[in-house]
Design a protein around this motif. Structure first.
Motif, PDB file in Angstrom:
ATOM      1  N   MET A   1       9.741  -3.845  -2.944  1.00 57.10           N
ATOM      2  CA  MET A   1       9.474  -4.144  -1.552  1.00 57.10           C
ATOM      3  C   MET A   1       8.689  -2.991  -0.929  1.00 57.10           C
ATOM      4  SD  MET A   1      10.351  -6.608   0.447  1.00 57.10           S
ATOM      5  CE  MET A   1      10.269  -6.973   2.151  1.00 57.10           C
ATOM      6  N   SER A   2       7.612  -3.323  -0.243  1.00 59.95           N
ATOM      7  CA  SER A   2       6.779  -2.318   0.402  1.00 59.95           C
ATOM      8  C   SER A   2       7.212  -2.117   1.846  1.00 59.95           C
ATOM      9  CB  SER A   2       5.321  -2.757   0.377  1.00 59.95           C
ATOM     10  OG  SER A   2       4.922  -3.054  -0.927  1.00 59.95           O
ATOM     11  N   TRP A   3       6.857  -0.973   2.409  1.00 56.47           N
ATOM     12  CA  TRP A   3       7.147  -0.732   3.813  1.00 56.47           C
ATOM     13  C   TRP A   3       6.009   0.070   4.439  1.00 56.47           C
ATOM     14  CZ3 TRP A   3       9.454   1.845  -0.189  1.00 56.47           C
ATOM     15  CH2 TRP A   3       9.437   3.240  -0.159  1.00 56.47           C
ATOM     16  N   VAL A   4       5.988   0.053   5.768  1.00 56.20           N
ATOM     17  CA  VAL A   4       4.920   0.710   6.533  1.00 56.20           C
ATOM     18  C   VAL A   4       5.529   1.867   7.303  1.00 56.20           C
ATOM     19  CG1 VAL A   4       3.292   0.413   8.443  1.00 56.20           C
ATOM     20  CG2 VAL A   4       3.551  -1.386   6.722  1.00 56.20           C
ATOM     21  N   GLU A   5       4.797   2.990   7.313  1.00 53.00           N
ATOM     22  CA  GLU A   5       5.229   4.162   8.084  1.00 53.00           C
ATOM     23  C   GLU A   5       4.114   4.574   9.031  1.00 53.00           C
ATOM     24  OE1 GLU A   5       6.216   7.210   5.292  1.00 53.00           O
ATOM     25  OE2 GLU A   5       8.158   6.312   4.791  1.00 53.00           O
ATOM     26  N   HIS A   6       4.495   4.942  10.256  1.00 48.98           N
ATOM     27  CA  HIS A   6       3.546   5.490  11.230  1.00 48.98           C
ATOM     28  C   HIS A   6       3.454   6.980  10.966  1.00 48.98           C
ATOM     29  CE1 HIS A   6       2.459   6.971  15.376  1.00 48.98           C
ATOM     30  NE2 HIS A   6       1.476   6.139  15.070  1.00 48.98           N
ATOM     31  N   THR A   7       2.239   7.482  10.701  1.00 45.93           N
ATOM     32  CA  THR A   7       2.101   8.899  10.358  1.00 45.93           C
ATOM     33  C   THR A   7       1.769   9.744  11.579  1.00 45.93           C
ATOM     34  OG1 THR A   7      -0.186   8.461   9.659  1.00 45.93           O
ATOM     35  CG2 THR A   7       1.500   8.506   7.953  1.00 45.93           C
ATOM     36  N   SER A   8       0.716   9.364  12.343  1.00 47.24           N
ATOM     37  CA  SER A   8       0.381  10.106  13.563  1.00 47.24           C
ATOM     38  C   SER A   8      -0.668   9.322  14.343  1.00 47.24           C
ATOM     39  CB  SER A   8      -0.172  11.499  13.228  1.00 47.24           C
ATOM     40  OG  SER A   8      -1.392  11.391  12.551  1.00 47.24           O
ATOM     41  N   GLY A   9      -0.609   9.401  15.640  1.00 47.51           N
ATOM     42  CA  GLY A   9      -1.610   8.737  16.475  1.00 47.51           C
ATOM     43  C   GLY A   9      -1.807   7.288  16.080  1.00 47.51           C
ATOM     44  N   GLN A  10      -3.024   6.972  15.695  1.00 47.49           N
ATOM     45  CA  GLN A  10      -3.374   5.610  15.267  1.00 47.49           C
ATOM     46  C   GLN A  10      -3.489   5.533  13.748  1.00 47.49           C
ATOM     47  OE1 GLN A  10      -3.782   2.773  17.289  1.00 47.49           O
ATOM     48  NE2 GLN A  10      -2.749   4.159  18.704  1.00 47.49           N
ATOM     49  N   HIS A  11      -2.548   6.122  13.033  1.00 52.19           N
ATOM     50  CA  HIS A  11      -2.593   6.139  11.568  1.00 52.19           C
ATOM     51  C   HIS A  11      -1.271   5.656  10.986  1.00 52.19           C
ATOM     52  CE1 HIS A  11      -6.432   8.235  11.554  1.00 52.19           C
ATOM     53  NE2 HIS A  11      -5.952   9.011  12.515  1.00 52.19           N
ATOM     54  N   TRP A  12      -1.394   4.741  10.013  1.00 51.70           N
ATOM     55  CA  TRP A  12      -0.230   4.218   9.311  1.00 51.70           C
ATOM     56  C   TRP A  12      -0.489   4.310   7.813  1.00 51.70           C
ATOM     57  CZ3 TRP A  12      -1.791   2.550  13.976  1.00 51.70           C
ATOM     58  CH2 TRP A  12      -0.819   2.345  14.962  1.00 51.70           C
ATOM     59  N   ARG A  13       0.600   4.238   7.052  1.00 49.75           N
ATOM     60  CA  ARG A  13       0.474   4.201   5.604  1.00 49.75           C
ATOM     61  C   ARG A  13       1.425   3.163   5.034  1.00 49.75           C
ATOM     62  NH1 ARG A  13       3.125  10.030   3.918  1.00 49.75           N
ATOM     63  NH2 ARG A  13       5.230   9.605   4.657  1.00 49.75           N
ATOM     64  N   VAL A  14       1.075   2.666   3.861  1.00 50.67           N
ATOM     65  CA  VAL A  14       1.914   1.709   3.142  1.00 50.67           C
ATOM     66  C   VAL A  14       2.564   2.466   1.995  1.00 50.67           C
ATOM     67  CG1 VAL A  14       1.924  -0.389   1.742  1.00 50.67           C
ATOM     68  CG2 VAL A  14       0.415  -0.219   3.739  1.00 50.67           C
ATOM     69  N   ARG A  15       3.859   2.261   1.829  1.00 47.43           N
ATOM     70  CA  ARG A  15       4.580   2.931   0.746  1.00 47.43           C
ATOM     71  C   ARG A  15       5.296   1.889  -0.106  1.00 47.43           C
ATOM     72  NH1 ARG A  15       7.100   8.528   1.857  1.00 47.43           N
ATOM     73  NH2 ARG A  15       5.811   8.945   0.066  1.00 47.43           N
ATOM     74  N   TYR A  16       5.426   2.186  -1.383  1.00 46.07           N
ATOM     75  CA  TYR A  16       6.148   1.298  -2.303  1.00 46.07           C
ATOM     76  C   TYR A  16       6.630   2.110  -3.490  1.00 46.07           C
ATOM     77  CZ  TYR A  16       1.356   1.332  -4.101  1.00 46.07           C
ATOM     78  OH  TYR A  16       0.118   1.728  -4.528  1.00 46.07           O
ATOM     79  N   ARG A  17       7.648   1.581  -4.133  1.00 47.61           N
ATOM     80  CA  ARG A  17       8.216   2.250  -5.295  1.00 47.61           C
ATOM     81  C   ARG A  17       7.520   1.787  -6.568  1.00 47.61           C
ATOM     82  NH1 ARG A  17      12.117   5.660  -4.529  1.00 47.61           N
ATOM     83  NH2 ARG A  17      13.250   5.208  -2.640  1.00 47.61           N
ATOM     84  N   ARG A  18       7.177   2.763  -7.394  1.00 44.45           N
ATOM     85  CA  ARG A  18       6.622   2.437  -8.703  1.00 44.45           C
ATOM     86  C   ARG A  18       7.757   2.057  -9.645  1.00 44.45           C
ATOM     87  NH1 ARG A  18       3.565   7.672  -8.100  1.00 44.45           N
ATOM     88  NH2 ARG A  18       1.472   7.094  -7.425  1.00 44.45           N
ATOM     89  N   GLN A  19       7.397   1.579 -10.827  1.00 44.85           N
ATOM     90  CA  GLN A  19       8.410   1.191 -11.803  1.00 44.85           C
ATOM     91  C   GLN A  19       9.249   2.379 -12.263  1.00 44.85           C
ATOM     92  OE1 GLN A  19       6.329  -0.868 -14.923  1.00 44.85           O
ATOM     93  NE2 GLN A  19       6.445  -2.826 -13.837  1.00 44.85           N
ATOM     94  N   ASP A  20       8.655   3.578 -12.252  1.00 45.12           N
ATOM     95  CA  ASP A  20       9.411   4.757 -12.685  1.00 45.12           C
ATOM     96  C   ASP A  20      10.306   5.322 -11.584  1.00 45.12           C
ATOM     97  OD1 ASP A  20       7.667   5.997 -10.936  1.00 45.12           O
ATOM     98  OD2 ASP A  20       6.626   7.182 -12.461  1.00 45.12           O
ATOM     99  N   GLY A  21      10.327   4.677 -10.408  1.00 44.06           N
ATOM    100  CA  GLY A  21      11.189   5.118  -9.310  1.00 44.06           C
ATOM    101  C   GLY A  21      10.512   6.012  -8.294  1.00 44.06           C
ATOM    102  N   SER A  22       9.346   6.560  -8.629  1.00 40.35           N
ATOM    103  CA  SER A  22       8.639   7.417  -7.674  1.00 40.35           C
ATOM    104  C   SER A  22       8.019   6.551  -6.573  1.00 40.35           C
ATOM    105  CB  SER A  22       7.558   8.236  -8.381  1.00 40.35           C
ATOM    106  OG  SER A  22       6.597   7.385  -8.958  1.00 40.35           O
ATOM    107  N   VAL A  23       7.694   7.208  -5.460  1.00 41.00           N
ATOM    108  CA  VAL A  23       7.144   6.488  -4.311  1.00 41.00           C
ATOM    109  C   VAL A  23       5.646   6.763  -4.215  1.00 41.00           C
ATOM    110  CG1 VAL A  23       7.204   6.239  -1.801  1.00 41.00           C
ATOM    111  CG2 VAL A  23       9.327   6.578  -3.075  1.00 41.00           C
ATOM    112  N   ALA A  24       4.872   5.683  -4.074  1.00 37.70           N
ATOM    113  CA  ALA A  24       3.425   5.804  -3.911  1.00 37.70           C
ATOM    114  C   ALA A  24       3.050   5.507  -2.472  1.00 37.70           C
ATOM    115  CB  ALA A  24       2.722   4.822  -4.840  1.00 37.70           C
TER     116      ALA A  24
END
Length: 197
Positions: A1-24
């Motif tokens: 499952m992916s999720w969205v994070e607000h980083t600063s001002g008008q900037h967002w990022r998409v994050r998701y877990r890889r198969q090895d458990g790390s977050v991209a």
């Protein structure tokens, strides 16, 4: 499952877990909707098993090569040849380039530049073929979605091909060949040469 994070001002990022458990993370979204659309796209692609983690292609060619070397099972002469071609041609042109940023057009231009520099067609083919193998193994390790080295037929490569001219014997040369065949073998051989000509 992916999720969205607000980083600063008008900037967002998409994050998701890889198969090895790390977050991209995929950054650079300038509005929340675009980030949520991308997160949804990632989830759909994962369900379809067509998802490619673009963040894995951030490693450079220089960073990939030491890992690639460990996969080789070839003789010493081939290893020496590979090392020479990589040091002389591949690293100077693409060493600092992230795998995910390699474009087919860049590689075609590189091939053209090698021809222009005076390298024989077979030499250029060997260099490009080695690079294709290196990138093909990166595809197998899921660092790239596809190999950017493509073999296109009928798209301008003819200028670098060696055209072999068909040689035809003159009637006099045919007769001389037939006479020589008759002297060395028999009259039937001479007749076959004349008939074939």
């Amino acid at each position: 499952m992916s999720w969205v994070e607000h980083t600063s001002g008008q900037h967002w990022r998409v994050r998701y877990r890889r198969q090895d458990g790390s977050v991209a993370s995929e950054c650079g979204f300038t509005n929340q909707k675009a980030a949520y659309d991308r997160a949804h796209e990632v989830d759909v692609d994962r369900r379809r098993r067509t998802f490619h983690d673009h963040t894995r292609g951030r490693i450079t060619v220089n960073e990939w090569l030491p890992r690639w070397w460990t996969t080789l099972d070839v003789d010493e002469v081939t290893l020496d040849n590979y090392q020479y071609l990589i040091d002389k041609h591949i690293i100077p042109r693409f060493g600092r380039t992230p795998l995910g940023e390699l474009q087919s057009s860049d590689i075609k231009q590189w091939s053209t530049d090698l021809h222009t520099a005076g390298y024989e067609h077979s030499t250029v083919e060997g260099i490009v073929s080695l690079f294709s193998r290196i990138l093909g193994d990166a595809v197998e390790d899921e660092l790239l979605a596809a190999n950017p080295v493509h073999r296109h037929h009928n798209r301008g490569r003819r200028a670098f091909r060696i055209h072999r001219e068909m040689l035809w014997a003159t009637p006099e040369e045919v007769l001389r060949g037939a006479q020589q065949a008759e002297r060395l073998h028999n009259r039937a051989s001479a007749l076959l040469i004349i008939t074939a000509a």
